[in-house]
Design an enzyme around this catalytic site. Sequence first.
Site, PDB file in Angstrom:
ATOM      1  N   ILE A 238      36.125  48.815  66.329  1.00  0.00           N
ATOM      2  CA  ILE A 238      36.375  47.448  66.086  1.00  0.00           C
ATOM      3  C   ILE A 238      37.471  47.240  65.137  1.00  0.00           C
ATOM      4  O   ILE A 238      37.377  46.893  63.934  1.00  0.00           O
ATOM      5  CB  ILE A 238      35.068  46.935  65.533  1.00  0.00           C
ATOM      6  CG1 ILE A 238      34.523  47.776  64.185  1.00  0.00           C
ATOM      7  CG2 ILE A 238      34.017  46.646  66.458  1.00  0.00           C
ATOM      8  CD1 ILE A 238      33.410  46.889  63.629  1.00  0.00           C
TER       9      ILE A 238
ATOM     10  N   ASN B 265      46.157  46.577  70.562  1.00  0.00           N
ATOM     11  CA  ASN B 265      44.955  47.129  70.311  1.00  0.00           C
ATOM     12  C   ASN B 265      44.026  47.446  71.442  1.00  0.00           C
ATOM     13  O   ASN B 265      43.093  48.078  71.464  1.00  0.00           O
ATOM     14  CB  ASN B 265      44.378  46.985  68.971  1.00  0.00           C
ATOM     15  CG  ASN B 265      45.252  47.171  68.054  1.00  0.00           C
ATOM     16  OD1 ASN B 265      46.257  47.567  67.691  1.00  0.00           O
ATOM     17  ND2 ASN B 265      44.696  46.535  66.434  1.00  0.00           N
TER      18      ASN B 265
ATOM     19  N   LYS C  97      26.108  40.564  60.240  1.00  0.00           N
ATOM     20  CA  LYS C  97      25.267  41.424  59.320  1.00  0.00           C
ATOM     21  C   LYS C  97      24.667  40.676  58.082  1.00  0.00           C
ATOM     22  O   LYS C  97      25.047  39.798  57.908  1.00  0.00           O
ATOM     23  CB  LYS C  97      26.316  42.391  58.614  1.00  0.00           C
ATOM     24  CG  LYS C  97      27.292  42.932  59.997  1.00  0.00           C
ATOM     25  CD  LYS C  97      28.126  43.988  59.241  1.00  0.00           C
ATOM     26  CE  LYS C  97      29.168  44.546  60.224  1.00  0.00           C
ATOM     27  NZ  LYS C  97      30.278  43.689  60.023  1.00  0.00           N
TER      28      LYS C  97
ATOM     29  N   TYR D 174      31.697  37.946  55.053  1.00  0.00           N
ATOM     30  CA  TYR D 174      33.133  37.878  55.185  1.00  0.00           C
ATOM     31  C   TYR D 174      33.399  36.402  55.249  1.00  0.00           C
ATOM     32  O   TYR D 174      34.625  36.059  55.098  1.00  0.00           O
ATOM     33  CB  TYR D 174      33.531  38.340  56.843  1.00  0.00           C
ATOM     34  CG  TYR D 174      33.436  39.747  57.131  1.00  0.00           C
ATOM     35  CD1 TYR D 174      32.820  40.748  56.107  1.00  0.00           C
ATOM     36  CD2 TYR D 174      33.259  40.193  58.280  1.00  0.00           C
ATOM     37  CE1 TYR D 174      32.707  41.978  56.413  1.00  0.00           C
ATOM     38  CE2 TYR D 174      33.214  41.579  58.496  1.00  0.00           C
ATOM     39  CZ  TYR D 174      32.680  42.499  57.797  1.00  0.00           C
ATOM     40  OH  TYR D 174      32.527  43.925  58.117  1.00  0.00           O
TER      41      TYR D 174
ATOM     42  N   ASP E 108      33.354  41.666  65.733  1.00  0.00           N
ATOM     43  CA  ASP E 108      32.355  41.970  64.664  1.00  0.00           C
ATOM     44  C   ASP E 108      32.674  41.072  63.320  1.00  0.00           C
ATOM     45  O   ASP E 108      33.703  41.418  62.847  1.00  0.00           O
ATOM     46  CB  ASP E 108      32.610  43.372  64.518  1.00  0.00           C
ATOM     47  CG  ASP E 108      31.668  43.964  63.202  1.00  0.00           C
ATOM     48  OD1 ASP E 108      30.722  44.354  63.416  1.00  0.00           O
ATOM     49  OD2 ASP E 108      32.288  43.939  62.080  1.00  0.00           O
TER      50      ASP E 108
ATOM     51  N   HIS F 296      23.644  45.304  56.324  1.00  0.00           N
ATOM     52  CA  HIS F 296      25.187  45.828  56.006  1.00  0.00           C
ATOM     53  C   HIS F 296      25.063  47.103  55.241  1.00  0.00           C
ATOM     54  O   HIS F 296      26.236  47.770  55.675  1.00  0.00           O
ATOM     55  CB  HIS F 296      25.883  44.585  55.447  1.00  0.00           C
ATOM     56  CG  HIS F 296      27.282  44.500  55.647  1.00  0.00           C
ATOM     57  ND1 HIS F 296      27.873  43.298  55.507  1.00  0.00           N
ATOM     58  CD2 HIS F 296      28.074  45.405  55.535  1.00  0.00           C
ATOM     59  CE1 HIS F 296      29.220  43.734  55.683  1.00  0.00           C
ATOM     60  NE2 HIS F 296      29.152  44.709  55.776  1.00  0.00           N
TER      61      HIS F 296
ATOM     62  N   LEU G 255      41.086  52.485  61.773  1.00  0.00           N
ATOM     63  CA  LEU G 255      42.642  52.757  61.649  1.00  0.00           C
ATOM     64  C   LEU G 255      42.728  53.279  60.008  1.00  0.00           C
ATOM     65  O   LEU G 255      44.100  53.398  59.579  1.00  0.00           O
ATOM     66  CB  LEU G 255      43.429  51.655  61.870  1.00  0.00           C
ATOM     67  CG  LEU G 255      43.310  50.886  63.505  1.00  0.00           C
ATOM     68  CD1 LEU G 255      44.278  49.760  63.678  1.00  0.00           C
ATOM     69  CD2 LEU G 255      43.654  52.029  64.372  1.00  0.00           C
TER      70      LEU G 255
ATOM     71  N   LYS H  48      40.889  46.016  63.268  1.00  0.00           N
ATOM     72  CA  LYS H  48      40.910  44.436  62.831  1.00  0.00           C
ATOM     73  C   LYS H  48      42.575  44.233  63.016  1.00  0.00           C
ATOM     74  O   LYS H  48      43.366  45.096  62.341  1.00  0.00           O
ATOM     75  CB  LYS H  48      40.480  44.420  61.423  1.00  0.00           C
ATOM     76  CG  LYS H  48      40.851  42.976  60.918  1.00  0.00           C
ATOM     77  CD  LYS H  48      41.514  43.125  59.319  1.00  0.00           C
ATOM     78  CE  LYS H  48      42.360  41.641  59.186  1.00  0.00           C
ATOM     79  NZ  LYS H  48      42.467  41.731  57.732  1.00  0.00           N
TER      80      LYS H  48
ATOM     81  N   VAL I 214      44.940  40.565  62.802  1.00  0.00           N
ATOM     82  CA  VAL I 214      45.299  38.943  62.934  1.00  0.00           C
ATOM     83  C   VAL I 214      46.356  38.481  63.553  1.00  0.00           C
ATOM     84  O   VAL I 214      46.609  37.458  63.710  1.00  0.00           O
ATOM     85  CB  VAL I 214      44.883  38.118  61.671  1.00  0.00           C
ATOM     86  CG1 VAL I 214      43.514  38.488  61.148  1.00  0.00           C
ATOM     87  CG2 VAL I 214      46.106  38.425  60.611  1.00  0.00           C
TER      88      VAL I 214
HETATM   89  P1  NAD Z   1      41.239  48.880  60.112  1.00  0.00           P
HETATM   90  O1  NAD Z   1      40.942  50.472  60.132  1.00  0.00           O
HETATM   91  O2  NAD Z   1      40.769  48.169  61.282  1.00  0.00           O
HETATM   92  O3  NAD Z   1      42.733  48.389  59.992  1.00  0.00           O
HETATM   93  C1  NAD Z   1      43.086  47.099  59.943  1.00  0.00           C
HETATM   94  C2  NAD Z   1      44.614  47.021  59.428  1.00  0.00           C
HETATM   95  O4  NAD Z   1      45.240  47.786  60.017  1.00  0.00           O
HETATM   96  C3  NAD Z   1      45.045  45.512  59.738  1.00  0.00           C
HETATM   97  O5  NAD Z   1      44.734  44.670  58.699  1.00  0.00           O
HETATM   98  C4  NAD Z   1      46.569  45.843  59.800  1.00  0.00           C
HETATM   99  O6  NAD Z   1      47.058  46.086  58.524  1.00  0.00           O
HETATM  100  C5  NAD Z   1      46.547  47.046  60.337  1.00  0.00           C
HETATM  101  N1  NAD Z   1      46.753  47.083  61.803  1.00  0.00           N
HETATM  102  C6  NAD Z   1      46.002  46.999  62.689  1.00  0.00           C
HETATM  103  N2  NAD Z   1      46.494  47.013  64.236  1.00  0.00           N
HETATM  104  C7  NAD Z   1      47.616  47.274  63.852  1.00  0.00           C
HETATM  105  C8  NAD Z   1      48.722  47.567  64.862  1.00  0.00           C
HETATM  106  N3  NAD Z   1      48.536  47.583  66.384  1.00  0.00           N
HETATM  107  N4  NAD Z   1      49.872  48.221  64.494  1.00  0.00           N
HETATM  108  C9  NAD Z   1      50.138  47.957  62.914  1.00  0.00           C
HETATM  109  N5  NAD Z   1      49.239  47.961  62.097  1.00  0.00           N
HETATM  110  C10 NAD Z   1      47.938  47.486  62.516  1.00  0.00           C
HETATM  111  O7  NAD Z   1      40.474  48.306  58.773  1.00  0.00           O
HETATM  112  P2  NAD Z   1      39.174  47.444  58.621  1.00  0.00           P
HETATM  113  O8  NAD Z   1      39.416  45.751  58.933  1.00  0.00           O
HETATM  114  O9  NAD Z   1      38.747  47.759  57.440  1.00  0.00           O
HETATM  115  O10 NAD Z   1      38.116  47.794  59.854  1.00  0.00           O
HETATM  116  C11 NAD Z   1      37.877  47.105  61.077  1.00  0.00           C
HETATM  117  C12 NAD Z   1      36.683  46.266  60.884  1.00  0.00           C
HETATM  118  O11 NAD Z   1      35.546  47.101  60.628  1.00  0.00           O
HETATM  119  C13 NAD Z   1      36.671  45.309  59.866  1.00  0.00           C
HETATM  120  O12 NAD Z   1      37.520  44.108  60.331  1.00  0.00           O
HETATM  121  C14 NAD Z   1      34.972  44.761  59.982  1.00  0.00           C
HETATM  122  O13 NAD Z   1      34.763  44.149  61.191  1.00  0.00           O
HETATM  123  C15 NAD Z   1      34.528  46.221  60.200  1.00  0.00           C
HETATM  124  N6  NAD Z   1      34.056  46.845  58.602  1.00  0.00           N
HETATM  125  C16 NAD Z   1      32.834  47.005  58.431  1.00  0.00           C
HETATM  126  C17 NAD Z   1      32.270  47.371  57.088  1.00  0.00           C
HETATM  127  C18 NAD Z   1      30.978  47.789  56.773  1.00  0.00           C
HETATM  128  O14 NAD Z   1      30.707  48.002  55.626  1.00  0.00           O
HETATM  129  N7  NAD Z   1      29.943  47.743  57.975  1.00  0.00           N
HETATM  130  C19 NAD Z   1      33.240  47.850  56.337  1.00  0.00           C
HETATM  131  C20 NAD Z   1      34.845  47.768  56.381  1.00  0.00           C
HETATM  132  C21 NAD Z   1      35.118  47.273  57.929  1.00  0.00           C
END
Ligand code: NAD
Length: 276
Positions: free
Chosen positions: A229, A241, A76, A51, A46, A109, A191, A231, A233
């Site tokens: 989805i 995950n 998006k 981004y 995604d 978006h 998360l 995130k 890295v």
């Molecule tokens: P998320 O809720 O997925 O949290 C990600 C964070 O959690 C990471 O940066 C890391 O710090 C931590 N994390 C992830 N896996 C972990 C693990 N196994 N152990 C410990 N810590 C861990 O946050 P996000 O990135 O805001 O949301 C996920 C995705 O949703 C985004 O990357 C994007 O693709 C999408 N998104 C879309 C919108 C929208 O407006 N459509 C807005 C925000 C996010």
Amino acid sequence: MTAQPLVQLSDGNAIPQLGLGVWQTPNDVAVEAVRTALEAGYRHVDTAAIYGNEEGVGHGLRAAGLPRREVFVTTKVWNEEQGYDEALRAARASLQRLGLEQVDLLLIHWPSPWRGKYIETWKGLVQAQKDGLARSIGVSNFEPEHLERIIGETGVAPVLNQIELHPRFQQKAARAVNAAHGVKTESWSPLGQGRLLTDPVIANIARKHGRTPAQVIIRWHLDNELVVIPKSVTPHRIRENFNVFGFRLDADDMAAIGALDDPEGRIGSHPLHAKF
Ligand code: NAD
């Protein structure tokens, strides 16, 4: 490859229920994150024009070397590209950056209601699908009133609505409206941007199952029939995950997580009030 669930969409296509989110991931990092995820078994990524990492995602896809049809790619249309012609142009520009002929899912978006353009933008996405730029089309951050307006004006329902959704902000009303229109719900910030990982209720359930908090939360989304989805890295977290298909939460776990819902639990912007 691990067997993973697909969610059927109203247009006949299907989306892998668990994907990799790449928000706040620079191009060079995105290449590695996407490649690592695909090697771990993910088949869904995604991204979004805003981004700034569509090139990196495209490189990661090619580095993994899978047949194109095996990976589901979402992007998006950003708010500044709203409008019929603008959305079509934005879709083509995204494809160019990704190095793809077609995305699997193209989303608006945000409704960005103050711009007054989301209906025209939706018509642009309908045309983008007809033109073959996107296999499926959907929306993100649409409140029920926005969803109902685009369906009323065009007769075309989005296949999916990607909204902020996590145990502290469970969006039951929005999910019900989506479902009533045959629109699947996808959870962003599943998360809670990492903030939920230290919640004691989640930690207890994780201990009980011999899993990590992230795995428990991702499992909660899957068991609620949400597309999700998360995130990361970090290679070991990307793999962690995805390692969520060998257990299920029981009724007690679901009730305990259900009780974490908080009407004030929103982390991101409110779609009705966001001025971007
Ligand atoms: P998320 O809720 O997925 O949290 C990600 C964070 O959690 C990471 O940066 C890391 O710090 C931590 N994390 C992830 N896996 C972990 C693990 N196994 N152990 C410990 N810590 C861990 O946050 P996000 O990135 O805001 O949301 C996920 C995705 O949703 C985004 O990357 C994007 O693709 C999408 N998104 C879309 C919108 C929208 O407006 N459509 C807005 C925000 C996010």
